[in-house]
Design an enzyme around this catalytic site. Structure first.
Site, short mmCIF file in Angstrom:
data_model
loop_
_atom_site.label_atom_id
_atom_site.label_comp_id
_atom_site.label_asym_id
_atom_site.label_seq_id
_atom_site.Cartn_x
_atom_site.Cartn_y
_atom_site.Cartn_z
N SER A 146 0.84 -1.21 0.00
CA SER A 146 0.00 0.00 0.00
C SER A 146 0.87 1.25 0.00
O SER A 146 0.53 2.27 -0.62
CB SER A 146 -0.95 0.01 1.19
OG SER A 146 -0.23 0.16 2.39
N ASP A 204 7.12 2.51 6.01
CA ASP A 204 6.92 1.90 4.70
C ASP A 204 6.99 2.94 3.58
O ASP A 204 7.63 2.70 2.55
CB ASP A 204 5.56 1.17 4.64
CG ASP A 204 5.57 -0.10 5.46
OD1 ASP A 204 6.52 -0.31 6.23
OD2 ASP A 204 4.61 -0.89 5.33
#
Ligand code: MEV
Length: 396
Positions: A146, A204
């Site tokens: 994502s 991330d």
């Protein structure tokens, strides 16, 4: 490639060492995985904006004029880093996306709308665009898929709306944005991640933006200075797990056995720090002995994670199968199934790597030979992309 068409890519991530310990204030090392998400953006003049999520077969088109009518002023309100849960629910409501729906597809559409509306409106006008996204990363496997999606969207939308310049010059096959533009891309990507995950740490999207490897401790993220690229096998056991339940399990074990689990976490911290040190040595003067130390660290960390209670029979099998081929593996991410990594020393024969990969596939696992320390978000020329990427993006 048609004029104005942009192709960008961004990497996924793995945790090299320090998962779970990082929740308790210890150091974690994360590295960019050379499995990437690709995005093609094509400017149009038909008054529509289309998002095509090629992996999951979802294609959604909106009228730009209708989106222009939406009152999205609420997105810029408040002191909390945007967007809040309330803002996301309101965005879904005005955009006609089902309320309280948290399926990955709906979250991906909502994150797109959020970034499209806020980035383009800041630049003055909503653009008519056709966007196709395709990923080499399996979703929901803890590999930062994502974040790679949010980073690609942020980079492409900021470039198309001229918030940042396209760094690709004539004759370049691939190029990267300068540091100040990467900062902007990362900030927007973090907002996209908040739409999808609520309250993520930001690791991330940082690793997907800058690539390489980074160290993470108590919310502080710092890039490792030019980390080496390491070849690995990445294996997805496909055993589903709940990160939340595994993190809670470690916390309970720490409460129950503080004098046992506390030192274990400190010991994991030492593994991460030692690994950081060895990576710097590999870069300065690569030698086989450094890779042997990295293998030992992998073995010790895997046993530490087992002692924390986040192992799984599928991960034991992964470690045993690779050990039978002289290779060293550990889980990466939350554990309890999910993914594992196997270090491939540079001196390994091809036949050995292929045999190990085949043995892992024979267990029913998915397995990729790839590298970590990969470059961050990049913009590509059409001629540099081949095969499945071109096909998936509908030709360049
Ligand atoms: C999950 O990818 C990593 C954990 O350390 C959880 C976290 O850091 O939020 C298990």
């Amino acid at each position: 490639m048609r004029p104005g068409v942009l192709v960008v890519s961004a990497p996924g991530k793995i945790i090299l060492h320090g998962e779970h310990a990082v929740v308790h204030g210890k150091v974690a090392l994360a590295a960019a995985l050379n499995l990437r998400t690709f995005l093609k953006l094509q400017p149009l003049s038909d008054g529509k904006v289309t998002l095509n999520l090629a992996n999951i077969g979802i294609k959604q088109t909106w009228d730009v004029a209708n989106l222009q009518l939406l009152d999205t002023s609420f997105l810029e309100q408040g002191d909390v880093p945007a967007p809040t849960t309330e803002q996301v629910e309101k965005l879904k409501e005005v955009a006609g996306i089902p309320k309280n729906c948290a399926s990955p597809e709906h979250l991906a559409l909502t994150a797109f709308l959020y970034l499209y509306l806020t980035i383009c409106q800041k630049r003055g006008a909503l653009l008519s665009l056709d966007i196709t996204v395709w990923s080499e990363l399996p979703p929901g496997a803890g590999l930062g898929s994502s974040a790679a999606y949010s980073v690609c969207l942020a980079a492409a939308l900021l470039t198309a709306s001229e918030g940042i310049s396209n760094p690709l010059k004539d004759g370049d096959s691939v190029s990267r944005w300068p540091e100040e533009d990467l900062e902007v891309i990362n900030q927007w990507a973090f907002r996209g991640e908040r739409v999808i995950h609520g309250n993520p740490s930001g690791v991330d999207n940082a690793i997907s933006t800058w690539g390489g490897a980074l160290r993470y401790q108590q919310g502080k993220i710092s890039s490792l200075n030019r980390p080496p690229t390491l070849q690995i096998l990445l294996t997805n056991t496909k055993v589903p797990r709940s990160t939340k339940a595994l993190v809670a399990g470690v916390r309970n074990r720490l409460i129950k056995f503080p004098e046992i689990v506390g030192p274990l976490l400190t010991s994991i911290d030492a593994v991460s720090r030692k690994c950081e040190h060895v990576l710097a040595e590999v870069l300065a003067a690569p030698a086989l002995e450094h890779y042997l130390v990295l293998e030992e660290l992998i073995d010790m960390n895997q046993h530490q994670l087992n002692a924390l209670g986040v192992g799984h029979a599928s991960l034991d099998q992964l470690c045993q199968v690779t050990a039978a081929h002289g290779l060293h593996s550990k889980l990466t991410g939350a554990g309890g199934g999910g993914c594992g990594i196997t270090l491939l020393r540079p001196d390994l024969e091809r036949a050995k790597v292929e045999a190990a990969r085949q043995a892992l596939m024979d267990c029913g696992f998915d397995c990729w030979e790839t590298s970590i320390g990969a470059p961050g978000v990049s913009v590509h020329s059409a001629s540099s992309l081949h095969g499945p990427v071109c096909q998936a993006l509908g030709g360049l």
